[in-house]
Enzyme design. Structure first.
Site, PDB file in Angstrom:
ATOM      1  N   GLU A  87      -1.709   1.785  -4.190  1.00  0.00           N
ATOM      2  CA  GLU A  87      -1.763   2.818  -5.210  1.00  0.00           C
ATOM      3  C   GLU A  87      -0.676   2.686  -6.280  1.00  0.00           C
ATOM      4  OE1 GLU A  87      -3.996   5.386  -5.694  1.00  0.00           O
ATOM      5  OE2 GLU A  87      -5.207   4.421  -4.133  1.00  0.00           O
ATOM      6  N   SER A 467     -26.451  52.739  36.919  1.00  0.00           N
ATOM      7  CA  SER A 467     -25.522  53.356  37.876  1.00  0.00           C
ATOM      8  C   SER A 467     -24.063  53.071  37.567  1.00  0.00           C
ATOM      9  CB  SER A 467     -25.846  52.880  39.296  1.00  0.00           C
ATOM     10  OG  SER A 467     -27.130  53.320  39.677  1.00  0.00           O
TER      11      SER A 467
END
Length: 827
Positions: A87, A467
């Site tokens: 780069e 229940s």
């Protein structure tokens, strides 16, 4: 000639001065519009939100950008060399601008009219990535140059390079080299090979086209270019170059390094953060710490998985997903099968597979991922044909009774050597465990698979309670003067309903009726008609108010006696919260799953201060349901957590927990002819400890199965059912599916892990509860010499005062003749 040379020189000098003046003028014209580069010193990278367990295990990661910010000294030198080589080789020498590159880009622009050449230095790329767009215009390029000059003046070269290596986009939502290493190779940067480093360094040019997942060939070619530049610049040796070029390039996508499977917990944390911080939740790098622990969450996940799989196998095999080729058609090649399977999703831990050969009691299969294996008879003999939820076919005798060549099926690699035929369960479940003292969620599973359904059944599903609601009815009864020893008639009820023209006849399950029975035994054995009689005695209005105290949303249209049988819709989270009040001696805690939120620097931004139960603080019950959620005054210490509201007395909570204790451990018949089992007896056999209490729950037609249970340190609720409310849990070869058989095994398996090696912690007996020996049949006072007697708990003032006939000497002459508790009105 000399004169012309002088003129040409001065003309050139004039042009240079004119250019400098023009650039200076242009700079001063743009200066006010240029960003302040000093902000880079405090640059905040967009990093994802991470969700952790209380003990630091990563649960989830959310955010569009994957980024793992690194300091320059945390990035290995070969990675730095690779990026600089390809780069910006002169990065440490130039002042931030590459004049040759700029001139080259300018020539291309003048000759073609297009900005085809970039030639940007790393400093210029930092300027563009942080401050500018990526459009290729001359104005943007000039701004980029000016910003680069500024950046070089303000920051050191290492600081600029650090910004660049953390900011640069590298494909697959990975920004920066730390994230790229994780995404492409599943490891940190310091563990990458030279070849892998070169692949990543080659990505900035075209991340979407050069990455090794999408295009291994292009990635390899670009990698070799990077390696060639590193060799040319002397950053690597010829031997390193040759070895790196020989490395394979192809890889796969690696997600976040998730350490704990708790997707429903992660989603709850995500929603909390978005509600609190909006879209910034995804970009500010928040670390969110939850209340769950890895040990308990894994135990819950395993228990739900095992419980649902066992239920599903009991009800038979629904058949292959599809048949890829028929018997008369040519069989698919192995390569074609691999290609087909690799396009299918897995359902962890299950994998799709295709049957390639059937033998007597074995089937050969090809599995997704390029594996081959065999399912032996032990792994498939369960597969009776599924007919309905109520019926299964006959047991298979050979593999051909179950599978055919070409079948697309699911397999479960239980271990390294064996495969099991499985199917994705159609039944589902929810599980949640809380700390009853402060409401902190200890474990949560919202369904069989988050991948299949994001619907969190713990807090989003409302199902009939059955229940499981009964302990709260008994709590209301204790507030109305009943005791554990009160006798209520367990006899059939027939009530004519004038509006419908029919009789309402609630039934026990099983339909067995025992006549007068104590409340302890009635709750432990889940007697339906006793719950209805208690509702009538307490009053339905008072009962509805009492249920609202626990947080249940009782609607006016539910004002009927079916409420005693659980005809009310609640979420598993609400159910667990209600049971927590019994476990913690009467306090309504608030369930919560977030303990704290930190920013990227570790600064605490949010810390939960959930109301806590405090039995030693007071014994004043909030009488009005409308004020039950209002918190008492906070403790004197401003840093302490606030107090949870008390909704039932300590004594009430203890008495209910005692009846639920008998649901686990049973008791002796009142006639001393034997003993009876509670509906939750399996927990006593499996857990072998005395501090647990619980209650089963099954709705009408067994569409919902529940089990809730606790000790004073941990409460947990399990629900099992179909998302389709019309489907019943049905019956299998093992019998009917009830709360005890479908839901309780999940609870037990979790508690085996959760309570292992922990001291027993029963609900404490308060000072105003006394032990009194009573006759086992009549409930009157008795003596230790009476073989038909037992010790029972009573709140002071509610204990019996009558002696059993023949025990008058207990009181002496003139002993009390008044009954302690009269229940004649509900017999």
């Amino acid at each position: 000639m000399l004169i012309w040379l002088k003129r040409l020189f001065w003309f050139g000098l004039f042009l240079v001065a004119l250019g400098i003046a023009g650039i200076s003028a242009f700079y001063f014209a743009l200066e006010n519009s240029l960003p302040d580069v000093t902000s880079l010193r405090d640059a905040k990278f967009e990093t994802p939100m991470r969700v952790y367990s209380a003990d630091g295990a990563l649960i989830a990661e959310y955010g569009e950008m994957r980024r793992i910010p690194l300091k320059i000294n945390e990035i290995p030198q070969p990675m730095i060399d690779a990026f600089l080589s390809i780069e910006d080789a002169r990065f440490y020498e130039h002042p931030g601008i590459d004049p040759i590159g700029i001139m080259r880009a300018g020539v291309v622009w003048l000759t073609t009219g297009q900005m085809r050449q970039g030639a940007s230095t790393i400093t210029q790329q930092v300027a563009r990535n942080f401050f500018l767009s990526r459009e290729k215009t001359i104005l943007r390029k000039i701004k980029e140059v000016f910003l680069a000059w500024h950046i070089e003046k303000e920051l050191s070269k290492d600081e600029i390079l650090e910004l660049y290596l953390n900011k640069i986009p590298l494909g697959y939502r990975a920004f920066g080299v730390g994230a790229a290493a994780q995404v492409y190779y599943g490891k940190p940067v310091d563990q990458l090979t030279l070849g892998q480093i070169a692949v990543i360094a080659g990505l900035p040019k075209a991340p979407s086209m050069l990455n090794p997942i999408r295009s291994p060939q292009r990635a390899e070619a670009r990698r070799n270019v990077v390696l060639g530049r590193m060799l040319e610049l002397g950053k690597i040796t010829r031997e390193q170059y040759d070895a790196a070029k020989m490395e394979p390039v192809a890889t796969r996508y690696h997600g976040a390094d998730i350490m704990l499977n708790a997707a429903y917990v992660g989603e709850m944390a995500r929603k909390f953060m978005v509600d609190r911080y909006g879209d910034e939740a995804y970009t500010k790098g928040f670390n969110v710490y939850t209340t769950i622990t890895a040990k308990l969450q894994k135990a819950a996940d395993d228990a739900v998985f095992r419980g649902l799989l066992d239920y599903d196998l009991r009800h038979g095999y629904r058949g292959a997903e599809k048949r890829l080729w028929q018997a008369k058609e040519p069989a698919w090649t192995t390569d074609r099968i691999y290609e087909y399977l690799n396009d299918l999703s897995s359902s962890d831990p299950f994998e799709p597979a295709v049957v390639t050969r059937i033998r007597d009691k074995q089937a050969d299969v090809v599995i997704k991922g390029g594996l081959e294996g065999s399912i032996n008879w032990d792994g498939m003999k369960w597969a009776r044909p599924f007919i309905t939820d109520e019926r299964q076919g006959t047991a298979p005798r050979r593999a051909a009774d179950i599978l055919h060549v070409g079948d697309l099926i699911w397999v479960w690699p239980e271990d390294d050597t064996s495969l099991r035929l499985v199917q994705i369960p159609e039944v589902n479940a929810a599980f949640v465990a809380l700390d009853p003292q402060n409401g902190a969620i200890q474990a949560l599973v919202g369904g069989f698979s988050f991948e299949q359904s994001k619907f969190n059944r713990v807090d989003q599903a409302k199902r009939q309670a059955g229940s499981n609601i009964k302990p709260f009815i008994y709590s209301a009864a204790f507030n109305s003067g009943f005791t554990l020893a009160s006798l209520v008639n367990d006899a059939p009820i027939n009530q004519w309903d004038t509006a419908s023209g029919t009789a309402w006849s609630p039934k026990n399950s099983p339909p067995v009726y025992d006549g007068p029975i104590t409340l302890r035994e009635a709750l432990a054995r889940s007697k339906n008609v006793v719950s209805v009689r208690l509702l009538r005695s307490v009053g339905i209005g008072k009962l509805m108010d009492h249920l609202r105290q626990f947080g249940f949303d009782v609607k006016p249209e539910q004002r009927n006696e079916a409420l005693a049988l659980g005809a009310i819709e609640v979420s598993p989270m609400e159910m667990a919260t209600g049971y927590a009040a019994i476990a913690n001696s009467g306090y309504k805690v608030t369930p919560h799953i977030i303990t704290k939120v930190e920013d990227t620097n570790g600064t605490t931004l949010f810390e939960a201060k959930a109301p806590v139960a405090c039995p030693s603080c007071s014994n004043t019950v909030t009488p009005d349901p409308a004020t039950a959620s209002a918190l008492p005054a906070a403790p004197a210490d401003p840093t302490a957590a606030p107090l949870a509201p008390q909704i039932i007395s300590h004594a009430n909570a203890f008495l209910v927990s005692e009846a639920m204790h008998s649901a686990i451990f049973g008791g002796k018949d009142r006639g001393m002819q034997g003993s009876w089992l509670g509906t939750g007896w399996r927990a006593a056999r499996e857990l072998k400890r005395q501090d647990i209490a619980g209650k089963t729950g099954t709705t009408n037609e067994a569409k919902d199965a529940w089990f809730s249970g606790f000790n004073s340190k941990l409460v947990a609720t399990t629900w099992v059912g179909f998302d389709d409310h019309r489907r019943k849990l049905g019956r299998s070869i093992a019998g009917n599916e009830y709360g005890a058989s479908a839901a309780q095994p999940i609870w037990i398996e979790f508690m085996k892990i959760a309570l292992a090696n922990t001291p027993e912690a029963p609900v404490p007996r308060p000072d105003d509860v006394v032990e009194v020996r009573i006759d086992n049949v009549s409930g009157m006072l008795s003596t230790p010499e009476d073989s038909n007697s037992r010790v029972e708990y009573f709140q002071k003032g509610s204990e019996p005062t009558l002696a059993n006939p023949g025990n008058d000497t207990l009181f002496g002459e003139g002993g009390s003749s008044e009954p302690g508790t009269s229940t004649d009105d509900i017999f």
